[in-house]
Design a protein around this motif. Sequence first.
Motif, PDB file in Angstrom:
ATOM      1  N   ILE A 112       0.866  -1.178   0.000  1.00 40.67           N
ATOM      2  CA  ILE A 112       0.000   0.000   0.000  1.00 40.67           C
ATOM      3  C   ILE A 112       0.902   1.227   0.000  1.00 40.67           C
ATOM      4  CG2 ILE A 112      -1.632   1.387   1.350  1.00 40.67           C
ATOM      5  CD1 ILE A 112      -2.835  -1.195   2.412  1.00 40.67           C
ATOM      6  N   TYR A 113       0.548   2.200  -0.843  1.00 41.00           N
ATOM      7  CA  TYR A 113       1.258   3.475  -0.855  1.00 41.00           C
ATOM      8  C   TYR A 113       0.232   4.561  -0.572  1.00 41.00           C
ATOM      9  CZ  TYR A 113       4.439   7.217  -2.283  1.00 41.00           C
ATOM     10  OH  TYR A 113       5.235   8.354  -2.315  1.00 41.00           O
ATOM     11  N   GLY A 114       0.354   5.190   0.584  1.00 44.48           N
ATOM     12  CA  GLY A 114      -0.630   6.145   1.066  1.00 44.48           C
ATOM     13  C   GLY A 114      -0.196   7.587   0.928  1.00 44.48           C
ATOM     14  N   SER A 115      -0.860   8.465   1.704  1.00 46.52           N
ATOM     15  CA  SER A 115      -0.701   9.893   1.482  1.00 46.52           C
ATOM     16  C   SER A 115      -0.984  10.680   2.753  1.00 46.52           C
ATOM     17  CB  SER A 115      -1.665  10.356   0.383  1.00 46.52           C
ATOM     18  OG  SER A 115      -1.796  11.754   0.366  1.00 46.52           O
ATOM     19  N   GLY A 116      -0.290  11.793   2.908  1.00 46.45           N
ATOM     20  CA  GLY A 116      -0.583  12.735   3.976  1.00 46.45           C
ATOM     21  C   GLY A 116      -1.909  13.439   3.794  1.00 46.45           C
ATOM     22  N   GLN A 117      -2.607  13.149   2.680  1.00 46.95           N
ATOM     23  CA  GLN A 117      -3.963  13.649   2.470  1.00 46.95           C
ATOM     24  C   GLN A 117      -4.999  12.738   3.134  1.00 46.95           C
ATOM     25  OE1 GLN A 117      -4.600  16.614   0.199  1.00 46.95           O
ATOM     26  NE2 GLN A 117      -2.536  16.730   1.007  1.00 46.95           N
ATOM     27  N   LEU A 118      -4.611  11.549   3.553  1.00 50.31           N
ATOM     28  CA  LEU A 118      -5.524  10.670   4.277  1.00 50.31           C
ATOM     29  C   LEU A 118      -5.779  11.231   5.669  1.00 50.31           C
ATOM     30  CD1 LEU A 118      -3.999   7.178   3.393  1.00 50.31           C
ATOM     31  CD2 LEU A 118      -6.051   8.196   2.403  1.00 50.31           C
ATOM     32  N   LEU A 119      -6.959  10.965   6.191  1.00 50.99           N
ATOM     33  CA  LEU A 119      -7.239  11.294   7.579  1.00 50.99           C
ATOM     34  C   LEU A 119      -6.617  10.227   8.477  1.00 50.99           C
ATOM     35  CD1 LEU A 119     -10.969  12.438   7.343  1.00 50.99           C
ATOM     36  CD2 LEU A 119      -8.881  13.770   7.016  1.00 50.99           C
ATOM     37  N   THR A 120      -6.446  10.557   9.753  1.00 54.71           N
ATOM     38  CA  THR A 120      -5.783   9.634  10.669  1.00 54.71           C
ATOM     39  C   THR A 120      -6.517   8.300  10.730  1.00 54.71           C
ATOM     40  OG1 THR A 120      -4.943  11.479  11.981  1.00 54.71           O
ATOM     41  CG2 THR A 120      -5.010   9.331  13.050  1.00 54.71           C
TER      42      THR A 120
END
Length: 885
Positions: free
Chosen positions: A98-106
């Motif tokens: 999985i490659y996520g983002s600082g745009q995701l909520l906690t």
Amino acid sequence: MNKTILTTCPYCGVGCGITATADEQTRHVNIAGDKAHPANFGRLCSKGSALAETLELKGRLLQPHILGQPASWEQALDWVADAFANVIRQHGADAVAIYGSGQLLTEDYYVANKLMKGFIGSGNMDTNSRLCMSSSVAGHKRAFGSDTVPGCYADFELANMIVLIGSNAAWCHPVSFQRIRAAKEARPELKVVVIDPRRTTTCDIADLHLPLAAGSDTALFNGLLGFLTSQQALNQDYIDQHTEGFTEAVGCAMHTAKPSVSAIEQVAGQCHLSQEDVLRFYQWFASTEKVMSLYSQGVNQSTSGTDKVNAIINCHLATGRIGKPGMGPFSLTGQPNAMGGREVGGLSHQLAAHIDFSNEEDINRVARFWGSARIAKTPGLAAVDLFDAIYDGKVKAVWIMGTNPVVSLPNADKVKQALQRCPFVVVSDCIADTDTTALAQVLLPAQGWSEKDGTVTNSERCISRQRRVFSPAGNAKPDWWIITQVAQRMGFDQAFLYQHPVEIFREHAALSGFENNGRRDFDISAFADISATDYDQLLPIQWPVNHIYPQGKARFFEDGKFFTPSGKAQFIAITVRPPANAPDAEYPLILNTGRLRDQWHTMTRTAIAAKLNQHKPEPFVEVHPIDAKNYHLAQNDLAVIKSRWGMIIARVQVTDNQKSGNLFVPMHWTEQYASNGRMGALVNPAVDPVSKQPESKHTPVHISAYQPAWYGFILSRRELDISAPEYWVKIKGEQFYRYELAGENQPEDWQDWVRTRLAVDTQTQWQEYQDKSLGNYRCTQLIGNRLESVVFIAEHKNLPERSWLTSLFAKDELEAQERRALLTGMPPLGVADVGTIVCACFNVGEKTISNAITEKGLKTHQEVGQCLKAGTNCGSCVPEIKALL
């Protein structure tokens, strides 16, 4: 009926509070700063102010897709779960990622991390936060034993000296910068030092600018540590009682290969600074107790980024200036929830709750809390290594959430090839058409800002609610829901039965306090039983929040106690290392990259807002006048920039704000907005050996003039399909689209070329001018007396300014004199031309400001603001207004 909702801005790590007054039926919203929020007290930057303009549904991903065809949620979720399960069955857990983002909520971050590391059993979840602040994480961990930001924003007003290192805060963290500016204006004795190879707008308030050589920060701060020692400007009691490793660190800092050269002289030589400036900085630091060192990407994005962070922290530890009001090192975080991602283990070397893979006891602790027998036991692949593994076929399924790595990662062309090779790519996003979604087999429509509901954490550890403003558009779903649905289908249903984000937040809070007993810095266990009502009404609060600090805590380490095994802070001995890739004869220049004032990341949100596209409308490269001369470049030329990894074409901006031998290119353009503007294609993939953060500030490149056969622009009321010329840029304006063009081959018939690209109505009236001997072609398209399109083509770049022509699209009917002047490209005599936009917040142009200065005798930027409002909102344009004055 309107409703007013308090929420949080989705852009940088300042974490500004927003008051949104919304009409659900029309999906119209008025945006204002939340005057009670401690991050901004009502102030917003140009991007935050324009959020309402970014919420249109055009371009949204609103339905799941499989292999390019619309699908139901059931079909798409089954497809993702089956694909991941099959890869794991055949190749093992480490073959998925999985490659996520600082745009995701906690809450989104938490369940994604729990799924990958806790139940799939692989460490292969990383995030684009790796690209912006992982060196800070590693530096904190080495020095403090924990990833702890010691101070808070209130320290800005309390400091007597603020050092901004590798940070153009005026553009990248505008609201915090305006807070510092206000402190400087209230107390002129507050010293501000800016350490940056470029002279940026942040230098507008600087008492001292140190334009050091790219990558030489460690030499500068090692030198400072040596100076503090030689001048006996240390806090020896603090060093003795609360730290370890001082002797070794100073030994490295004071080591010199040239005994005959003074320490100041050697540092000045390494950093390409004057000895007088280095000495002044050192003396100011030594004699000022309340010093804050604010650092950002210029420090972090380096192959020695972690060492730079520790070199800065060393100086604060040596003077005991940490954890107390008005002093300490402070990381200016890039993304809105990069901190929240750090809290829940978003990086591949972390688990959750500031627990990592460093010891088996901690791993077992998280496994027991999650009730998982499959938990990962070792770190996963960091971002660059992860996409290399995809390219090499080792990772066969990847889920990308809320980010655009085909643009933002270094060596981006290889990233694109990696995803083209990957057997299974799934992307969750709110935008349908990005460089990355184009390569996915499955697209999952995620909710965007204004629809999402959860929490984020800003740079000062302040947890804020990001609340839903509108009902979800189309079939968009929350990221946490999408992840839990896939987890259930993979057989992990009992661990992923969440029905509301508050349930995830409670679990996250409970884990933070689980077997903690003060051993870990991150503790929000006071929220482990928070009610849904209290969660909905949660006010901004700085962690830790537990039984000891039920109202939160502003600062850490004032008591001199740290989270290392000994309880003492660690000095880190720093050896100065050169950047990984040095310039050479083939690639003699150093490329630096960064953000712009009015754009965000890969423009998927900000490019929708017309006002944000006017200040810097095209990809550009800043070039020092000496280099411009040497490489035969002039202002507004087009140039080709090449590295070993890729190339771009950009508009030349000649400026002595740039150091000779260095270039600067912004990071934002994508294949949706420019033909050859992807900066990431240029950037070298070297990483810091400790943090694994890529080197985005030091890539060897070559520059040369791009010499097309023709230049042109099109202004059109309608969006066009323009993809034929080698150079094109699409810019959304108010009621028009602007296309900047250049091509290597002239068509045989310009009239035919133009009319096939413009939407021709049967009522169209054409005005045309052509001079084949000079290569000039101009035409306008009108329906009735309403301007539809304007086209200007020439064999040279000196085309008319666009500002007057673009202003005509705001009119339902043209006046006779305007219609007659169209093919000249210049306003009729007596008609105002606003010029290039300077103030994006209020759409005020350069010529408007200059005319007001001349006609009304304005003397200060405050007077300009009173007259035109320019510079009175986010203040980022104040330096440009001062230059006009």
